[in-house]
Design a protein around this motif. Structure first.
Motif, short mmCIF file in Angstrom:
data_model
loop_
_atom_site.label_atom_id
_atom_site.label_comp_id
_atom_site.label_asym_id
_atom_site.label_seq_id
_atom_site.Cartn_x
_atom_site.Cartn_y
_atom_site.Cartn_z
N GLY A 161 0.80 -1.22 0.00
CA GLY A 161 0.00 0.00 0.00
C GLY A 161 0.83 1.27 0.00
N MET A 216 -4.64 2.47 -3.80
CA MET A 216 -5.61 1.47 -4.22
C MET A 216 -6.50 2.05 -5.31
SD MET A 216 -7.08 -1.45 -4.25
CE MET A 216 -6.31 -2.34 -2.91
N ILE A 230 -9.70 1.61 1.82
CA ILE A 230 -9.79 0.59 0.76
C ILE A 230 -11.09 -0.17 0.82
CG2 ILE A 230 -7.29 0.30 0.66
CD1 ILE A 230 -7.69 -2.43 2.05
#
Length: 506
Positions: free
Chosen positions: A317, A320, A346
């Motif tokens: 991450g 996203m 997310i």
């Protein structure tokens, strides 16, 4: 006989002694003087300053070179080295190049050391024949010359290239330097050509591996490489990696931030790179039919456009984009997936919808490492909504193991001096009161196939690290992708999203 016994006992003590004690024992008798170097050198030598280098040369030359065979590892830290000392060291290396049995070499200031002396020390180091493990930090033209001309056959190598600005300054000082030469000095595939038959584990940071569009693959091939690590790399060129390293099983990749800036941060620019990578994999017949695992952020996975099955997909991450995720999952059909270092945003309806698709039904294990508040303001974090969305995301899946780590990063910016004394924000309070045992049971009940659930909470201001496990006694096969979750998933720091306008609409 008695003296021999005493010597044997003292030599046995040497195996357990510190370097200082070993040196003292060596002064007591000729027998121990000759026995000591084996134990002094067995863990390698680290050289931190010029005086230590002079002492090292004198020590290794003693006893007519009898000590040379005991030295297996040599580490150089950054320090100033004068031309006379560099030349003396160069003479030593060249004279004993056939006798040294050095296996591991680590240089923390590659250009500073290998560029010293006349001719530079890079020439002398290149004559060594026994190095199999190599780590170079700050590789420039002298490090590149060493790699290009070395006699050793490497098995494990880690290269960190100097920054572009340093290469630019080197080119300015060189009489005949060219842009092509500079690129080759950063090209690990070309630099390691002498180890094509032996290399197994290469790792590079700051490499430039792009080819000409008219000749997209290199002649160099490394058939024994099974794990490939490329960090801070230039624009992803998938066909280059697949042809140079055809038998890779584990792939770790990251594009340098400056190269992402050059290629542009919009979807259209990334889509054209992805399409080229996918087209070349088909036209030039990529040898990668499957990977055991791939570790990269979602942007890089999208750009790489891998057209092969990836058994274990580790997505780093915090960026996203659901469309990118769907493309990657469609092409790689993972059986295990780990989302690492994401914030709670997310968990959207789009992600829930994605988990209903056919390409998600192959998943057998799912792990999530959440940086709660890592990229979001604490007051915007809605944990009750997150929990319900997680349950909705899991319901259509056929996974057997699931793990989630809540890493609490709910700190306002700028951080108040009295932060520890401030009342908990709503998200922190909810997590402080959250019954993890009950949540684990709800998770298990949400998906009929689930057998193992692990929920972990860390870094909460008022709650100690807590781990809840259901199904710890479940035994999976030795080659199964399922396992007790969160034992191996690394924790990555979150980074700002690259397409904030798309995230807002997902």
């Amino acid at each position: 006989m008695g003296q021999k016994l005493v010597n044997d006992i003292l030599v046995s003590l040497m195996e357990l002694s510190s370097p200082r004690t070993l040196s003292a024992l060596m002064k007591t008798s000729r027998y121990l003087y000759r026995s000591g170097p084996r134990y002094l050198l067995e863990k390698g030598v680290a050289i931190t300053h010029q005086r230590a280098l002079l002492s090292f040369i004198a020590f290794m030359k003693a006893e007519d070179g009898a000590r040379l065979g005991h030295l297996k590892k040599l580490v150089f830290f950054a320090f100033e080295i004068s031309s006379p000392v560099a030349n003396s060291f160069s003479t030593f290396l060249i004279h004993f190049s056939e006798s040294l049995a050095l296996e591991a070499l680590c240089i923390h200031d590659t250009e500073g050391l290998l560029g010293s002396g006349s001719p530079p020390l890079s020439d002398a180091f290149a004559k060594l024949r026994t190095i199999t493990i190599l780590e170079l930090s700050g590789v420039g033209k002298h490090g590149a010359s060493f790699l290009r001309n070395m006699k050793s056959k490497l098995e494990n190598v880690h290269l960190t290239m100097i920054e572009d600005s340093a290469f630019d300054s080197e080119s300015d000082e060189s009489d005949d330097g060219t842009e092509d030469d500079d690129r080759d000095d950063r090209n690990a595939i070309k630099l390691l050509h002498g180890s094509q038959d032996t290399l197994t584990s290469p790792s590079g940071d700051g490499c430039e591996l792009l080819t000409e569009i008219t000749d997209p693959v290199y002649a160099e091939v490394y058939p024994h490489v099974e794990e490939l690590v490329l960090f801070g790399n230039d624009c992803p060129a998938t066909i280059v990696y697949t042809h140079a390293f055809p038998n890779v099983r584990v792939f770790r990749f990251e594009t340098a931030e400056e190269d992402l800036d050059i290629m542009g941060r919009d979807v259209e620019a990334h889509l054209s790179i992805r399409e080229l990578n996918q087209m070349q994999q088909v036209q030039l017949k990529s040898p990668w039919n499957s990977l055991d695992s791939c570790h990269a952020n979602l942007i890089d996975l999208f750009l790489l456009g891998l057209r092969c099955h990836v058994r274990a997909l580790h997505i780093l991450g915090n960026f996203m984009d659901i469309t990118s995720l769907r493309c990657v999952m469609t092409d790689t059909t993972p059986e295990y997936m780990c989302l690492q270092g994401f914030d709670v945003d997310i968990f959207t309806r789009s992600l829930v919808s994605t988990m209903k698709k056919p390409y998600a039904q192959q998943l057998r294990a799912l792990e999530i490492v959440l940086m709660v508040g890592g990229a979001l303001e604490p007051e915007t974090v809605d944990i009750p909504h997150v929990v319900e969305t997680i349950l909705a995301m899991l319901r259509p899946l056929k996974i057997r193991s699931f793990g989630i780590l809540f890493c609490c990063c709910l700190i306002p910016e700028p951080r108040p001096a009295n932060f520890a004394d401030l009342p908990l924000c709503p998200a922190e309070q909810y997590l402080a009161d959250l019954d993890l045992d009950a949540l684990a049971q709800r998770v298990k009940d949400a998906t009929e196939t689930l057998q193992t659930v692990v929920i972990t909470m860390k870094m909460h201001r008022t709650r100690p690290t807590t781990i809840v496990t259901l199904g710890a006694d479940v035994e999976y096969g030795p080659n199964a992708v399922e396992s007790i979750p969160l034992r191996a998933a690394p924790l990555y720091a979150s980074v700002p999203p690259l397409y904030p306008e798309q995230e807002a609409g997902s």
